[in-house]
Write an enzyme that holds these catalytic residues in place. Structure first.
Site, PDB file in Angstrom:
ATOM      1  CD  GLU A 163      -3.494  11.311  -4.282  1.00  0.00           C
ATOM      2  OE1 GLU A 163      -4.525  10.621  -4.186  1.00  0.00           O
ATOM      3  OE2 GLU A 163      -2.441  10.871  -4.767  1.00  0.00           O
ATOM      4  CD  GLU A 356       0.948   9.570  -1.646  1.00  0.00           C
ATOM      5  OE1 GLU A 356       0.496   8.714  -2.447  1.00  0.00           O
ATOM      6  OE2 GLU A 356       0.256  10.129  -0.780  1.00  0.00           O
TER       7      GLU A 356
HETATM    8  C1  NOJ Z   1      -2.443   8.180  -3.077  1.00  0.00           C
HETATM    9  C2  NOJ Z   1      -2.770   8.440  -1.645  1.00  0.00           C
HETATM   10  O1  NOJ Z   1      -2.308   9.662  -1.172  1.00  0.00           O
HETATM   11  C3  NOJ Z   1      -2.355   7.309  -0.731  1.00  0.00           C
HETATM   12  O2  NOJ Z   1      -3.126   7.409   0.403  1.00  0.00           O
HETATM   13  C4  NOJ Z   1      -2.511   5.995  -1.458  1.00  0.00           C
HETATM   14  O3  NOJ Z   1      -2.345   4.903  -0.615  1.00  0.00           O
HETATM   15  C5  NOJ Z   1      -1.494   5.946  -2.570  1.00  0.00           C
HETATM   16  N1  NOJ Z   1      -1.609   7.108  -3.413  1.00  0.00           N
HETATM   17  C6  NOJ Z   1      -1.552   4.690  -3.426  1.00  0.00           C
HETATM   18  O4  NOJ Z   1      -2.780   4.583  -4.029  1.00  0.00           O
END
Ligand code: NOJ
Length: 451
Positions: A163, A356
């Site tokens: 991200e 994710e």
């Molecule tokens: C994005 C991130 O990569 C991760 O670190 C985070 O905990 C989750 N999404 C949920 O917000």
């Protein structure tokens, strides 16, 4: 075709969110270890010092992953754990930890997938300007060289950045994630330049040092929009909105990072908006940045509200009075899984890896000592059906990583937001498989056929 036979059913985590042992065995400090101490940044003033103590519990954690039947596990390497100052002297104990973890996973039949950068920049490098410093691509290359030489034979799946939309957008433009800065446009352009070059240098190292069948990608996120109906017009409108660049939060856009990386240029809209304020790369640099990748990974939780800003009551395009939401307050919009797969595949023509997807719930241990999380089961079920639809339409999908394998440190939100398949009691470090873990176990065993 539905899910392929070798579909990578997985779960994900990130070093700083689960490992703890923040100052043990020679680990250096990262910006999430140091800058978060300043009051006001993190809910309840919580930190990652101990987190899930995965550093000491990794064997137990891998055993639970095996029980769930995971085929893959995506985790990140903590840069300051292996290079305490970011460059230079190597911390052998840090490398040993990851080697042991990888061995444990392989012995359990679980494919390790490594994210190289999940946000905890070495504090020593931050002191030198962090991603603003034009040397930063070289620092990153040194780190990637070290870990790919160490693990490149055993590990097939690698991701450079998690991200960039968040660590640049939220951390360096929005000021809500470490290092909590609000930099002006010209600085964000410099940072973009450095991060893209760092990505390119990393990809080159991964290909040089890893096994021949290595698979390389990155794990971006970004707003995607669901068409309001199935007319061609609405689909085109949603496609455009999903690839749009906003003049203000441009580092948060999908195409800000993915177009340079997959297409070797900034998106047209960015060229129009910024003209010669865009970062400049020569031909060799563009070739470095846009070396072919093997998959388009991405993190997807909810449909984006853009370009439909919240109305006067604070509802965006997908929310309304009493609408379904996760404990993060995020809209539950399963159709986005299908649409983002479709839009990204159309634009970049790469197999997709869902790096994710998941839901935070207010979980707790019930009187019967189990953790009942029917909302999470329903959430995953709906999003997987949507993913299945994409696969059935012939979009190549390599795998799905549920976020997260276990409850963890949700950055600025601290520990209240529980995303895990495994419940963690932070007072005792006791772990409990939630109902959703058993449900996911069944889905994996059936390869998603009965969803
Ligand atoms: C994005 C991130 O990569 C991760 O670190 C985070 O905990 C989750 N999404 C949920 O917000």
């Amino acid at each position: 075709m539905s899910f392929s036979k070798d579909f990578l059913w997985g779960a994900a985590s990130a070093a700083h969110q689960i490992e703890g042992a923040f100052d043990e065995d020679g680990k250096g400090m990262g910006i999430w270890d140091t800058l978060t101490r300043e009051p006001g940044h993190i809910a309840h003033g919580e930190n990652g010092d101990v987190a899930c103590d995965h550093y000491h519990h990794y064997k137990e954690d891998v055993a639970m992953m095996k029980e769930i039947g995971l085929k893959s596990y995506r985790f990140s390497i903590s840069w300051p754990r292996v290079l305490p100052q970011g460059t230079g002297k190597v911390n052998q104990a840090g490398l040993d930890f990851y080697r042991n973890l990888i061995e444990e996973l392989l012995a359990a039949g679980i494919e390790p997938m490594i994210t190289l950068y999940h946000w905890n920049l070495p504090a020593a490098l931050y002191e030198k300007g962090g991603w603003k410093n034009p040397e930063s691509p070289l620092w990153f290359e040194e780190y990637v060289d070290l870990v790919t030489k160490a693990f490149g034979e055993k590990v097939k799946y690698w991701m450079t950045f998690n991200e960039p939309q968040l660590f640049v957008g939220a951390g360096l433009a929005g000021g809500v994630h470490a290092p909590f800065e609000r930099n002006e446009e010209a600085v964000i352009m410099e940072i973009t330049r450095n991060v893209l070059l760092a990505h390119g240098r990393a990809v080159r190292k991964i290909r040089e040092n890893c096994r021949a069948d290595v698979k390389v990608g990155f794990a971006p996120t970004g707003e995607c929009v669901i068409p309001k109906d199935l007319s061609e017009e609405s689909i085109e409108e949603a496609r455009k909105a999903s690839f749009a660049i906003s003049p203000f939060m441009f580092p948060g856009a999908n195409t800000w990072w993915a177009d340079p990386i997959f297409k070797g240029e900034f998106p047209e809209e960015a060229k129009q908006l910024f003209g010669d304020r865009l970062p400049v790369f020569d031909a060799d640099e563009w070739a470095l940045i846009s070396q072919p990748l093997d998959f388009y990974g991405f993190n997807i939780y909810q449909a984006g509200g853009n370009p439909f800003p919240p109305n006067e009551y604070g509802y965006d395009r997908y929310s309304y009075q009493g609408s379904p939401k996760t404990a993060m307050g995020w809209n539950i919009t399963p159709d986005i899984m299908y649409w983002c797969c479709r839009f990204f595949y159309e634009r970049y023509q790469k197999p997709l890896l869902i790096t994710e997807n998941g839901m935070a719930c207010n979980d707790f241990v019930s009187l019967d000592e189990k953790v009942h999380d029917p909302a999470r089961i329903d959430f995953i079920h709906r999003y997987l059906l949507s993913l299945k639809k994409a696969a059935e339409e012939g979009i190549p999908v390599l795998g799905y990583c549920y976020w997260s394998i276990m409850d963890n440190y949700e950055w600025a939100e601290g520990y209240d937001k529980r995303f895990g398949l495994i419940y963690v009691d932070y007072r005792t470090q006791e772990r409990t498989l939630k109902d959703s873990a058993y449900w996911y176990q069944q889905v994996i065993a059936e390869n998603g056929e009965k969803l």
